[in-house]
Structures are given as structure tokens and as C-alpha cells.
Motif scaffolding. Structure first.
Motif, short mmCIF file in Angstrom:
data_model
loop_
_atom_site.label_atom_id
_atom_site.label_comp_id
_atom_site.label_asym_id
_atom_site.label_seq_id
_atom_site.Cartn_x
_atom_site.Cartn_y
_atom_site.Cartn_z
N GLY A 49 60.85 -61.51 -10.59
CA GLY A 49 60.16 -62.49 -9.74
C GLY A 49 58.70 -62.63 -10.09
O GLY A 49 58.22 -62.06 -11.07
N LYS A 50 58.01 -63.38 -9.27
CA LYS A 50 56.59 -63.57 -9.56
C LYS A 50 55.78 -62.47 -8.90
O LYS A 50 56.31 -61.62 -8.21
N LYS A 107 53.26 -56.41 -8.89
CA LYS A 107 54.48 -57.14 -9.23
C LYS A 107 55.70 -56.40 -8.71
O LYS A 107 55.72 -55.16 -8.68
N LYS A 108 56.72 -57.17 -8.36
CA LYS A 108 57.96 -56.57 -7.90
C LYS A 108 58.71 -56.02 -9.11
O LYS A 108 58.70 -56.63 -10.19
#
Ligand code: ADP
Ligand code: MG
Length: 326
Positions: A33-34, A45-46
Motif C-alpha cells: 500500500g501507500k 509505510k505499511k
């Protein structure tokens, strides 16, 4: 207080227990993801841990900032997260990686994002007073626990208070200990500037900083959560600072439409110029606005760790995370 802590005169801790991994972060995690967010020196970040499939938030911190080596600041941030590992309202630290340029903190993922988003949301998505009461209690329990442990956060604002989920509204997690200080054996701490809108008068006046400095920020935070407006924000930094030093706050019905007078009274107990006159976190929890149904919002698992006195790290009964050295 944990006696293994080594605090210097600026309130920085240099000793950590977490093993810093030097193998590649990317071998063990997939980024997905973003971005979850970013601040001045960090991108978050994830990511998913490959061996477990579990979701985490990776905070990438540059070691060099403005030409200066900031590794010790990051070590301090890690040390404070370690010291708060039994605090259910502080984000938990899973692992740490280091490269030549960065340190990566693998943190519990607070999937609901910043409370900031709901503070400034339209009416149907904004917090109700009941929501704010529940969240404020959690913030205060988390901060009371930090303060008992002599840690001051010094950057409490809606961008640093996250939610485990946004709908349904989950629990809060305090993040970003980048400006935090440890007051063990420290008589006076000055300097350190947080975010203009949330900064207490004593910080602006270069007067001593204490746990009361965080309580000011909680007053501002509560104001913003209830009204969607930032009480001291001016058209520029100068005006904001002037509003703070003059305690120029609008408590009018226009701003607080539909909000109880107990809530306003609560905020007033925190937005006091004299730090000694400000309510402490423990006192806030006893304020009539918040003490209606004590603990009714909490899972029973949270209660035991909060009622206990501080346990030294050595005898922490919690299972060790894989990153900790025995
Ligand atoms: P900085 O010190 O640069 O301000 P933060 O720790 O505040 O860094 O992280 C920046 C932003 O990243 C936060 O405001 C939040 O939006 C997001 N973030 C940080 N930690 C997490 C987390 N554990 N889970 C989800 N989002 C996070
Ligand atoms: Mg931040």
C-alpha cells in the motif's frame, strides 16, 4: 523506575535492549500500500512480516539530518518505546533494523490513522462528545503511565495520537517519541520546541519543562477534538505564540455549540499559564467530565496493567518480543 536506564543531562537515554538487526529489512517484510504517514525526518509505510503474515508499520528514520549525526536521538526513541512496553496506549515496538543511512522501527500498525483526520472532519464523521470522553480517558491513562515513569512526550498533538481502527472507532495509540525526554535525576530541562500550535507557554519563555508541559498539550488536543478548531492558531507563527503567551482562548458558545460545560471546565483546568496550577493526568481522570463511568470503556485486559505499580523491565511478566535480547 527502571534502574537500567542511563539518562544524560538532556533527558536522553542511550541504553537499549532491543537487538538491532543488520540483515535486510526487505528480506523479512513486504511493503504494501501507500505511505501511512510522514513527519519531518521519517516516512512510515505499511508492511507485512513474511514469516507470520502480520501487518506492521515501518518507520524509516534517516540517521543524518541537516548534516548532523542523529543516531543517538533514534536510540533514545527506541529506549523510550521499550520503557513503555507495558503501557497499552503506547504503540508497541516489534523489531529494529539498521542500514548505512537509516534505522527502521517496525511498529504495531495503528490502522485507524491519526485522530487529526476526525478532528477536522465534517459533522457526520467528526467525533461526538462521548467519543472524545472515551478517547481523552485513554490518552490520559497512557500519559499518566508515561509520567509515572518520568517520561514526558513533549509533542502531543492530533498527528501523534493514532487509532487502532477508525470505524468503528477503536482505541488510541500514542506514537512519535522523537522529542520525548526522560526526567530521571533531572532537575531542570529547557529548550526543545514542539509544534507551535500545541506548545506550552513555559516552552516559549524558555522556562523549565515538566510533565505539566504535556498537560497543556492535552488541553489543546481536547479543544481541537471537541470543536475542530485549533485554539491558539494565528495567521503566522508570531501570532500563534502571542495567543499562547496571552492565553487568548475563545470559550464562547459559537465555538462550543452543543458541548457540555463540564468539557469546557476540563479544558480550562489545563490551559493555565502557570504549570503548577495545571491539572495532572491523574487529577484529570478524576474530573467530573471524565469520571462518570470509570473503566466502562476499557477491555479488562487493559485494567490489570494500569492498576499495577510500575514494574521494572527485568521482572516484566510479558512475553519477550522476538527482537529483544534475553
Ligand atoms: P515524525 O517523528 O516524523 O513525526 P511519526 O512517528 O509521528 O514521525 O510518524 C509520522 C506519521 O506516520 C504519523 O503522524 C502517522 O500518521 C504515521 N504513523 C506513525 N506510526 C504509525 C503506526 N504505528 N501505525 C500507523 N501509522 C503510523
Ligand atoms: Mg509525528
Amino acid at each position: 523506575m527502571p534502574d537500567s536506564r542511563m539518562t544524560n543531562k538532556n533527558g536522553m537515554v542511550s541504553k537499549i535492549q532491543t537487538r538491532i538487526r543488520t540483515d535486510l529489512f526487505k528480506n523479512n517484510y513486504d511493503l504494501v500500500g501507500k505511505e501511512l504517514g510522514r513527519g519531518k525526518f521519517a516516512v512510515v509505510k505499511k508492511c507485512i512480516e513474511k514469516t507470520t503474515g502480520k501487518e506492521y508499520a515501518a518507520k524509516f528514520l534517516r540517521k543524518r539530518r541537516k548534516g548532523e549525526d542523529c543516531r543517538m536521538d533514534i536510540i533514545h526513541e527506541i529506549a523510550v518505546l521499550e520503557s513503555a512496553k507495558s503501557n497499552p496506549f503506547v504503540v508497541s515496538l516489534h523489531e529494529v533494523y539498521e542500514t548505512t543511512t537509516e534505522i527502521i522501527l517496525v511498529l504495531e500498525c495503528a490502522a485507524g490513522g491519526e485522530i487529526f483526520n476526525q478532528c477536522v472532519a465534517d459533522n457526520d464523521e467528526a467525533f461526538t462528545e462521548q467519543d472524545v470522553i472515551r478517547l481523552a480517558r485513554q490518552i490520559l491513562m497512557g500519559v499518566a503511565c508515561l509520567h509515572r515513569n518520568n517520561v514526558v512526550h513533549l509533542d502531543l498533538k492530533p498527528q501523534n495520537i493514532l487509532l487502532t481502527s477508525s470505524r468503528p472507532l477503536g482505541d488510541i495509540r500514542i506514537v512519535d517519541f522523537g522529542l520525548s525526554r526522560c526526567m530521571d535525576n533531572i532537575k531542570e530541562l529547557r529548550e526543545i520546541l514542539g509544534t507551535p500550535e500545541y506548545v506550552a507557554p513555559e516552552v516559549l519563555n524558555y522556562e523549565p519543562i515538566s510533565t505539566a508541559t504535556d498537560m497543556w498539550s492535552i488541553g489543546v488536543l481536547t479543544y481541537v477534538m471537541l470543536t475542530g478548531e485549533s485554539p491558539f492558531l494565528g495567521s503566522d507563527k508570531q501570532e500563534t505564540f502571542l495567543n499562547i503567551s496571552q492565553i487568548n482562548v475563545d470559550y464562547s458558545q459559537d465555538v462550543f455549540e452543543g458541548v457540555s460545560s463540564l468539557a469546557i471546565d476540563f479544558i480550562k483546568s489545563l490551559l493555565q499559564k502557570n504549570p503548577r496550577k495545571r491539572a495532572t493526568a491523574e487529577e484529570c481522570l478524576k474530573h467530573p467530565w471524565l469520571s462518570g463511568h470509570p473503566h466502562s470503556h476499557l477491555h479488562s485486559s487493559h485494567l490489570s496493567s494500569l492498576d499495577e505499580p510500575e514494574t521494572p523491565e527485568e521482572s516484566d511478566p510479558e512475553p519477550e518480543s522476538p527482537a529483544s535480547t534475553p
